[in-house]
Design a protein around this motif. Structure first.
Motif, PDB file in Angstrom:
ATOM      1  N   GLY A  51      42.457  40.840  51.977  1.00 55.40           N
ATOM      2  CA  GLY A  51      42.223  42.144  51.375  1.00 55.40           C
ATOM      3  C   GLY A  51      41.504  42.125  50.046  1.00 55.40           C
ATOM      4  N   SER A  52      41.194  40.957  49.519  1.00 53.29           N
ATOM      5  CA  SER A  52      40.543  40.885  48.203  1.00 53.29           C
ATOM      6  C   SER A  52      39.145  41.488  48.263  1.00 53.29           C
ATOM      7  N   ALA A  53      38.755  42.137  47.162  1.00 46.36           N
ATOM      8  CA  ALA A  53      37.521  42.914  47.185  1.00 46.36           C
ATOM      9  C   ALA A  53      36.662  42.687  45.948  1.00 46.36           C
ATOM     10  N   ILE A  54      35.365  42.638  46.199  1.00 42.97           N
ATOM     11  CA  ILE A  54      34.344  42.845  45.171  1.00 42.97           C
ATOM     12  C   ILE A  54      34.175  44.349  45.072  1.00 42.97           C
ATOM     13  N   VAL A  55      34.036  44.875  43.874  1.00 43.64           N
ATOM     14  CA  VAL A  55      33.919  46.320  43.689  1.00 43.64           C
ATOM     15  C   VAL A  55      32.510  46.677  43.242  1.00 43.64           C
ATOM     16  N   GLU A  56      31.849  47.555  44.015  1.00 47.72           N
ATOM     17  CA  GLU A  56      30.578  48.144  43.609  1.00 47.72           C
ATOM     18  C   GLU A  56      30.856  49.552  43.098  1.00 47.72           C
ATOM     19  N   CYS A  57      30.330  49.862  41.927  1.00 46.90           N
ATOM     20  CA  CYS A  57      30.540  51.180  41.319  1.00 46.90           C
ATOM     21  C   CYS A  57      29.207  51.756  40.879  1.00 46.90           C
ATOM     22  N   TRP A  58      28.940  52.979  41.305  1.00 47.50           N
ATOM     23  CA  TRP A  58      27.739  53.705  40.865  1.00 47.50           C
ATOM     24  C   TRP A  58      28.155  54.909  40.026  1.00 47.50           C
TER      25      TRP A  58
END
Length: 467
Positions: free
Chosen positions: A168-175
């Motif tokens: 479940g680990s995630a890289i987070v992309e935020c715009w």
């Protein structure tokens, strides 16, 4: 828009970054600082911000150094949603109650000692949060699958990508789109990145572009051993130790325990290593293993084969998951031939301390360190070569052999970190290295600047950066 680094800045644990825009304020992670007496006291201090003013939280993964202060945040007045992947939700549903239980036990112990030595345990006699706070924070969780866009606010969009670190680990992309409707700015938070071609999980997703990058550098100054060298080292340790002693493995209940089980099955299948009894002495690890199999769709193809029911049966691996205290205590009567995997991973709490107490003084035994050990922890003292350690009010001699098995780490090493950043087609305007002690961060900063000519910063705790 600005970001403030409240944790994991020039240290590995305590992940917490606050992003502020004209209309929103959110956290990426709200994790517990781990390692030694300073951490125990620092983690109890009030937040450096008003929890009631936080609109939402983005959680990269379930490990306590990323999620462990969420109930404290709720207790302090946070009422917004906590966004994460479904597997992360499942894992924090067991990790956070376990954290509250440990705090309650530690607080009761501090109360007893405070009566004996007044003033020595000031501030430690009450838990930071309880089960009510945990339940409230879990009710605030909202899940999103990998690769799916979601918008907590009209001016903000997010997407989780697979980080390959734990389930479940995630890289987070935020715009972020500002009110003037100019071109959106993008920030990427790597979270903790997994090692390429690592057992069970898929490799971290490559990201091709971002304006700003907040990236882990835990092992930015070194490479792990190759898998075949790790396998050979493990086989040698087992063959030399088990006929006359035990192998004790401190392991995080989530991620590391399951990977070690996988590796032991794999050693038997690939090298015909003779089966030996394996005891997983952690009720939390038992629950985490069940959750792991629930999300088998997140496994890589090889892991699906190795962890298949038929493959496990054919391996004839003898795995016992202990539950009761009596079962755990019985393991300490075994003098040889057993592999005991137990939490916590840094050996600072939990049942592992009892197994170390019984096996550290015996030169016939071996201790396997398979993950990062923070400054101030018992695990770090063993890695650093302590001749004795204080446990349960007494000095315990270290006669067992201590082995650091870097090839089993859940964190990307220097080469894997560099491979991941080379996936960006255009250099970010600025890169911030976090989740690292100063030495590895400095080494990785120099490597990126030399190889890619990027602008790299190693932020200090509390530092504010305008983006």
């Amino acid at each position: 828009m600005q970001i403030q680094f409240f944790g994991a800045a020039q240290e590995v644990t305590g992940s917490c970054f606050m992003v502020s825009t004209a209309s929103q304020r959110f956290l990426v992670d709200c994790g517990m600082l781990q390692g030694g007496r300073e951490a125990v006291h620092r983690v109890r201090l009030p937040f450096d911000f008003d929890a009631s003013e936080i609109d939402f939280v983005i959680l990269t993964h379930a490990h306590i150094d990323h999620s462990g202060l969420l109930p404290k945040l709720t207790k302090a007045g946070f009422t917004g949603p906590i966004y994460c992947t479904p597997a992360t939700q499942d894992l924090i549903s067991i990790l956070l109650p376990d954290s509250a239980h440990i705090q309650q036990v530690d607080a009761e112990r501090a109360q007893r000692r405070e009566r004996e030595e007044p003033g020595k345990y000031t501030g430690l006699t009450e838990p930071m949060y309880d089960m009510v706070d945990v339940q409230q924070s879990l009710e605030q969780v909202v899940t999103h699958q990998y690769d799916t866009l979601f918008s907590p606010h009209p001016h903000l969009r997010f997407r989780f990508r697979d980080a390959g670190h734990i389930l479940g680990s995630a890289i987070v992309e935020c715009w972020h789109q500002d009110e003037a409707n100019t071109a959106p700015k993008k920030i990427v938070f790597s979270g903790d990145l997994g090692q390429n071609e690592r057992p069970i999980l898929r490799d971290p997703t490559l990201i091709e572009e971002t304006d700003y990058l907040v990236m882990e550098a835990t092992y930015g100054d070194r490479n792990h051993k190759k898998e075949n060298a790790t396998d050979a080292e493990l086989i040698r340790i087992f063959e030399q130790t088990l006929p006359r002693g035990n192998v004790i493995i401190p392991a995080f209940a989530v991620g590391r325990t399951q990977e070690i089980i996988y590796k032991l099955i794999q050693l038997h299948q690939q090298y015909s290593v003779k089966p030996f009894p394996i005891f997983v002495d952690s009720p939390l690890a038992s629950k985490a293993t069940a959750i792991t199999f629930k999300h088998i769709e997140l496994f890589d193809d090889e892991a699906k084969q190795v962890f298949g029911r038929k493959a496990i049966q054919e391996s004839k691996i003898n795995i016992t998951f202990t539950d009761s205290v009596e079962q755990s205590m019985a393991l300490n009567r075994i003098s040889s031939g057993a592999v005991i995997i137990s939490a916590s991973g840094m050996a600072d709490s939990g049942r592992i301390r009892h197994h170390l107490r019984h096996n550290l003084p015996r030169q016939q035994c071996a201790i396997l360190i398979t993950g990062f050990q923070a400054q101030g922890t018992l695990g770090r003292r063993l890695v650093d070569g302590a001749a004795s350690v204080n446990m349960f009010g007494e000095k315990v001699p270290v006669r067992a052999s201590i082995h650091t098995i870097g090839g089993l780490s859940a964190h990307a090493d220097q080469s894997a970190l560099l491979d991941w950043v080379q996936g960006f087609k255009v250099a970010p305007k600025e890169t911030f290295l976090v989740h690292s002690e100063p030495k590895p961060a400095t080494a990785f900063k120099a490597l990126i600047e030399r190889e890619l000519d990027w602008d790299v910063t190693i932020p200090q705790r509390g530092q504010i950066v305008k983006l």
